[in-house]
Scaffold this active site. Structure first.
Site, PDB file in Angstrom:
ATOM      1  N   ASN A 165       0.808  -1.226   0.000  1.00 49.53           N
ATOM      2  CA  ASN A 165       0.000   0.000   0.000  1.00 49.53           C
ATOM      3  C   ASN A 165       0.840   1.274   0.000  1.00 49.53           C
ATOM      4  O   ASN A 165       0.296   2.373   0.025  1.00 49.53           O
ATOM      5  CB  ASN A 165      -0.975  -0.013   1.185  1.00 49.53           C
ATOM      6  CG  ASN A 165      -2.064  -1.061   0.964  1.00 49.53           C
ATOM      7  OD1 ASN A 165      -2.229  -1.561  -0.147  1.00 49.53           O
ATOM      8  ND2 ASN A 165      -2.782  -1.404   2.017  1.00 49.53           N
ATOM      9  N   ARG A 214      -8.370  -1.065  -7.164  1.00 49.51           N
ATOM     10  CA  ARG A 214      -8.895   0.259  -6.803  1.00 49.51           C
ATOM     11  C   ARG A 214      -7.827   1.339  -6.725  1.00 49.51           C
ATOM     12  O   ARG A 214      -8.089   2.506  -7.015  1.00 49.51           O
ATOM     13  CB  ARG A 214      -9.513   0.150  -5.407  1.00 49.51           C
ATOM     14  CG  ARG A 214     -10.953   0.146  -5.352  1.00 49.51           C
ATOM     15  CD  ARG A 214     -11.367   0.172  -3.901  1.00 49.51           C
ATOM     16  NE  ARG A 214     -11.437   1.530  -3.401  1.00 49.51           N
ATOM     17  CZ  ARG A 214     -12.450   2.352  -3.612  1.00 49.51           C
ATOM     18  NH1 ARG A 214     -13.488   1.945  -4.297  1.00 49.51           N
ATOM     19  NH2 ARG A 214     -12.441   3.572  -3.131  1.00 49.51           N
ATOM     20  N   ASP A 241     -16.891  -3.569  -3.758  1.00 47.32           N
ATOM     21  CA  ASP A 241     -16.264  -4.879  -3.586  1.00 47.32           C
ATOM     22  C   ASP A 241     -16.808  -5.524  -2.328  1.00 47.32           C
ATOM     23  O   ASP A 241     -17.819  -5.086  -1.792  1.00 47.32           O
ATOM     24  CB  ASP A 241     -14.737  -4.784  -3.582  1.00 47.32           C
ATOM     25  CG  ASP A 241     -14.222  -3.921  -2.460  1.00 47.32           C
ATOM     26  OD1 ASP A 241     -14.972  -3.725  -1.489  1.00 47.32           O
ATOM     27  OD2 ASP A 241     -13.086  -3.464  -2.537  1.00 47.32           O
ATOM     28  N   ASP A 248      -7.043  -4.132   7.954  1.00 47.37           N
ATOM     29  CA  ASP A 248      -6.489  -5.225   7.142  1.00 47.37           C
ATOM     30  C   ASP A 248      -5.781  -6.283   7.987  1.00 47.37           C
ATOM     31  O   ASP A 248      -5.224  -7.237   7.448  1.00 47.37           O
ATOM     32  CB  ASP A 248      -5.536  -4.678   6.073  1.00 47.37           C
ATOM     33  CG  ASP A 248      -6.284  -3.864   5.036  1.00 47.37           C
ATOM     34  OD1 ASP A 248      -7.495  -4.085   4.878  1.00 47.37           O
ATOM     35  OD2 ASP A 248      -5.663  -2.996   4.393  1.00 47.37           O
ATOM     36  N   VAL A 279     -13.999   0.711   9.924  1.00 52.80           N
ATOM     37  CA  VAL A 279     -13.488   1.328   8.692  1.00 52.80           C
ATOM     38  C   VAL A 279     -14.347   0.948   7.491  1.00 52.80           C
ATOM     39  O   VAL A 279     -14.664   1.794   6.651  1.00 52.80           O
ATOM     40  CB  VAL A 279     -12.005   0.948   8.464  1.00 52.80           C
ATOM     41  CG1 VAL A 279     -11.495   1.522   7.151  1.00 52.80           C
ATOM     42  CG2 VAL A 279     -11.149   1.450   9.633  1.00 52.80           C
TER      43      VAL A 279
HETATM   44  N1  EPU Z   1     -14.428   6.302   1.934  1.00 45.65           N
HETATM   45  C1  EPU Z   1     -15.493   7.082   1.573  1.00 45.65           C
HETATM   46  N2  EPU Z   1     -15.317   8.025   0.608  1.00 45.65           N
HETATM   47  C2  EPU Z   1     -14.109   8.210  -0.007  1.00 45.65           C
HETATM   48  C3  EPU Z   1     -13.024   7.413   0.375  1.00 45.65           C
HETATM   49  C4  EPU Z   1     -13.206   6.449   1.351  1.00 45.65           C
HETATM   50  O1  EPU Z   1     -16.597   6.934   2.096  1.00 45.65           O
HETATM   51  O2  EPU Z   1     -14.007   9.091  -0.889  1.00 45.65           O
HETATM   52  C5  EPU Z   1     -14.613   5.250   2.963  1.00 45.65           C
HETATM   53  C6  EPU Z   1     -14.426   3.848   2.354  1.00 45.65           C
HETATM   54  O3  EPU Z   1     -15.620   3.396   1.766  1.00 45.65           O
HETATM   55  C7  EPU Z   1     -14.007   3.038   3.543  1.00 45.65           C
HETATM   56  C8  EPU Z   1     -13.228   4.042   4.398  1.00 45.65           C
HETATM   57  O4  EPU Z   1     -13.592   5.341   3.925  1.00 45.65           O
HETATM   58  O5  EPU Z   1     -15.136   2.615   4.268  1.00 45.65           O
HETATM   59  C9  EPU Z   1     -11.709   3.874   4.315  1.00 45.65           C
HETATM   60  O6  EPU Z   1     -11.272   4.039   2.986  1.00 45.65           O
HETATM   61  P1  EPU Z   1      -9.831   4.599   2.631  1.00 45.65           P
HETATM   62  O7  EPU Z   1     -10.005   5.598   1.545  1.00 45.65           O
HETATM   63  O8  EPU Z   1      -9.106   5.005   3.858  1.00 45.65           O
HETATM   64  O9  EPU Z   1      -9.118   3.301   2.047  1.00 45.65           O
HETATM   65  P2  EPU Z   1      -8.454   3.093   0.624  1.00 45.65           P
HETATM   66  O10 EPU Z   1      -7.481   4.181   0.361  1.00 45.65           O
HETATM   67  O11 EPU Z   1      -9.481   2.796  -0.394  1.00 45.65           O
HETATM   68  C10 EPU Z   1      -6.441   1.758   1.638  1.00 45.65           C
HETATM   69  C11 EPU Z   1      -5.810   0.412   1.431  1.00 45.65           C
HETATM   70  C12 EPU Z   1      -6.729  -0.664   1.956  1.00 45.65           C
HETATM   71  C13 EPU Z   1      -7.004  -0.399   3.421  1.00 45.65           C
HETATM   72  C14 EPU Z   1      -7.581   1.022   3.623  1.00 45.65           C
HETATM   73  C15 EPU Z   1      -7.788   1.391   5.080  1.00 45.65           C
HETATM   74  C16 EPU Z   1      -4.499   0.720  -0.551  1.00 45.65           C
HETATM   75  C17 EPU Z   1      -4.257   0.361  -1.963  1.00 45.65           C
HETATM   76  N3  EPU Z   1      -5.570   0.193   0.025  1.00 45.65           N
HETATM   77  O12 EPU Z   1      -7.657   1.746   0.887  1.00 45.65           O
HETATM   78  O13 EPU Z   1      -5.989  -1.879   1.827  1.00 45.65           O
HETATM   79  O14 EPU Z   1      -7.936  -1.338   3.908  1.00 45.65           O
HETATM   80  O15 EPU Z   1      -6.673   1.984   3.025  1.00 45.65           O
HETATM   81  O16 EPU Z   1      -6.579   1.374   5.765  1.00 45.65           O
HETATM   82  O17 EPU Z   1      -3.731   1.437   0.058  1.00 45.65           O
HETATM   83  C18 EPU Z   1      -5.585  -4.185   1.547  1.00 45.65           C
HETATM   84  O18 EPU Z   1      -4.382  -3.916   1.473  1.00 45.65           O
HETATM   85  O19 EPU Z   1      -6.021  -5.363   1.686  1.00 45.65           O
HETATM   86  C19 EPU Z   1      -6.565  -3.079   1.510  1.00 45.65           C
HETATM   87  C20 EPU Z   1      -7.844  -3.266   1.244  1.00 45.65           C
END
Ligand code: EPU
Length: 418
Positions: free
Chosen positions: A23, A92, A116, A305, A327
């Site tokens: 990540n 994503r 997802d 995670d 989360v």
């Molecule tokens: N959210 C919103 N609106 C947005 C963005 C996020 O409602 O515009 C919500 C999401 O739906 C979720 C929460 O906020 O419920 C957290 O989302 P976040 O944006 O923090 O996560 P992400 O950037 O999409 C990254 C990691 C994930 C990890 C999350 C939380 C990467 C590529 N992915 O996702 O990793 O779970 O942060 O720490 O960095 C994994 O590695 O298995 C994985 C899923």
């Protein structure tokens, strides 16, 4: 289809080294697009998502080659501002090209990622922040057409939730925007701090990464740079949970234990002996864990995670644990699979009640995402008999050499075709 076959019972022993964080490196790859020329990123894991992001970069016109854990990226003067659906759908994180391409070219076309297994996962916070910086968006046949005809400008952005991806997208956009951007209620994850460090090497002016308020003063251009990716706390945490689950004794090296402070302290509460030093931690599992409660939260809270791996571990605890997922709206599909192995777990809204059982019994289960597949493998390491985790391809998205590393620690585990 590939599956992971495990015969439970062997306590894990020995040493395992972790590589750079998935990540983090995925974001570094996107960040490289901000500066034409050759970038060198080291400590890069050989995982499927890195290969997929390589395809995104090539689509944009960059060259990207990984050799011996080093990634060499050649970024063109004029990137092609598009990320196609077949790649965005598979990963994503490709949505992050939005900020980088807007900053570099003033325009971007990115297919909208779908939902997802964790729920809908909207990107409203990404878009709202970029709009504050002067971008406009038009959704045409599932593709987001973004433009900033007058360029991006600095803005004060307040995030309703400290979203990792939204903070990163805004950071990537802000480093080349005109003026100062302040991101309030920003994510504080170590991978984001590492992204900021890489951007700073490229010449970006960023202050406050790792705190809730990030200040960025945009610069005219950035230079290519070299960077070593921060260790993967999720890879380290997964092996810690695996060692603990089997009552094993494993030293995890090349990691930053401080990035896993909450997760290691919960393992310790469950009776695991945790010793930490500079760049390593030693995990010695109890015969049977004690029950502990935990709630997932943005960093420095308990990482979502690590939730499935920790629940797998607690499924054999002496007592009942209450887990609260804060989360994601829904991250519970793997629970039914654990129950098929004899666990006694019930989800109610955001809460999971884990009544510890004495024994798990191996069977065929579906590893529906990266962490679910890892968690079910961990369960299999302690279960009676043979466990078959179908969907082994998911672990390849986030773990380099998952099965060989477990085998080297003494697990009876292999990849099989089913
Ligand atoms: N959210 C919103 N609106 C947005 C963005 C996020 O409602 O515009 C919500 C999401 O739906 C979720 C929460 O906020 O419920 C957290 O989302 P976040 O944006 O923090 O996560 P992400 O950037 O999409 C990254 C990691 C994930 C990890 C999350 C939380 C990467 C590529 N992915 O996702 O990793 O779970 O942060 O720490 O960095 C994994 O590695 O298995 C994985 C899923």
């Amino acid at each position: 289809m590939q599956a992971i076959r495990i015969v439970g019972g062997a306590p894990l022993q020995g040493t395992v080294a972790v590589l750079g964080a998935k990540n983090a490196v995925l974001k570094h790859m996107v960040a490289s697009l901000l500066a034409p020329g050759e970038h060198r990123i080291v400590n890069v894991p050989g995982i499927h998502d890195v290969a997929l992001m390589g395809q995104v970069l090539r689509h944009v016109g960059a060259e990207c080659e990984r050799r011996d854990n080093e990634l060499v990226i050649g970024v063109p003067d004029e990137p092609f501002p598009e990320a196609p659906l077949d790649l965005v759908r598979q990963m994503r994180a490709s949505i992050l090209v939005l900020g980088a391409l807007l900053a570099r070219t003033g325009t971007a076309r990115v297919a909208l990622p779908g939902g997802d297994d964790f729920g809908t996962r909207p990107i409203d916070l990404h878009l709202g922040g970029l709009e504050d910086m002067g971008a406009t968006f038009d959704l045409v046949h599932g593709v987001l057409h973004a433009s900033a005809p007058r360029g991006l400008h600095g803005a004060e952005v307040f995030l309703e939730f400290p979203s990792v991806g939204a903070t990163e997208n805004l950071l990537l956009a802000a480093v080349l925007a005109d003026g100062e951007t302040v991101i309030s209620n920003a994510a504080r994850e170590p991978e984001l701090v590492d992204l900021a460090a890489y951007l700073q090497k490229m010449g970006a002016k960023i202050d406050g990464a790792g705190t809730s308020t990030i200040h960025v003063v945009g610069v005219d251009h950035l230079e290519p740079a070299g960077h070593r990716v921060v260790p993967d706390r999720l890879e380290a945490g997964t092996y810690a949970a695996a060692a603990a689950m089997t009552g094993g004794d494993v030293t995890i090296t090349d990691c930053v234990p401080d990035h896993l402070r909450m997760e290691l302290s919960k393992l310790a509460d469950a009776g695991v002996s945790v010793e930490v030093g500079e760049g390593w931690c030693r995990i010695r599992g109890p015969e049977r864990p004690a029950a502990v409660d935990f709630a997932t939260l943005p960093y420095p809270g308990f990482h979502t995670d690590m939730h499935p791996q920790m629940v797998a571990f607690l499924s054999v605890a002496d007592g009942t644990s209450i887990v609260t997922e804060n989360v994601y709206a829904s991250r519970f599909r793997y629970l039914g699979e654990l129950n098929r192995m004899g666990a006694d777990i019930h989800a109610d809204g955001q809460h999971v009640v884990v009544r510890g059982v004495e024994r798990l019994s191996g069977c065929e289960v579906d590893g529906c995402d990266i962490r679910a597949a890892a968690a079910l493998t961990i369960a299999g390491l302690r279960a009676d008999g043979e466990t078959l985790v179908v969907g082994a391809g998911h672990v390849d998205r986030g773990y380099d050499g998952f099965v060989p590393k477990l085998a080297a620690m003494g697990a009876d585990v292999s990849r099989v075709e089913v």
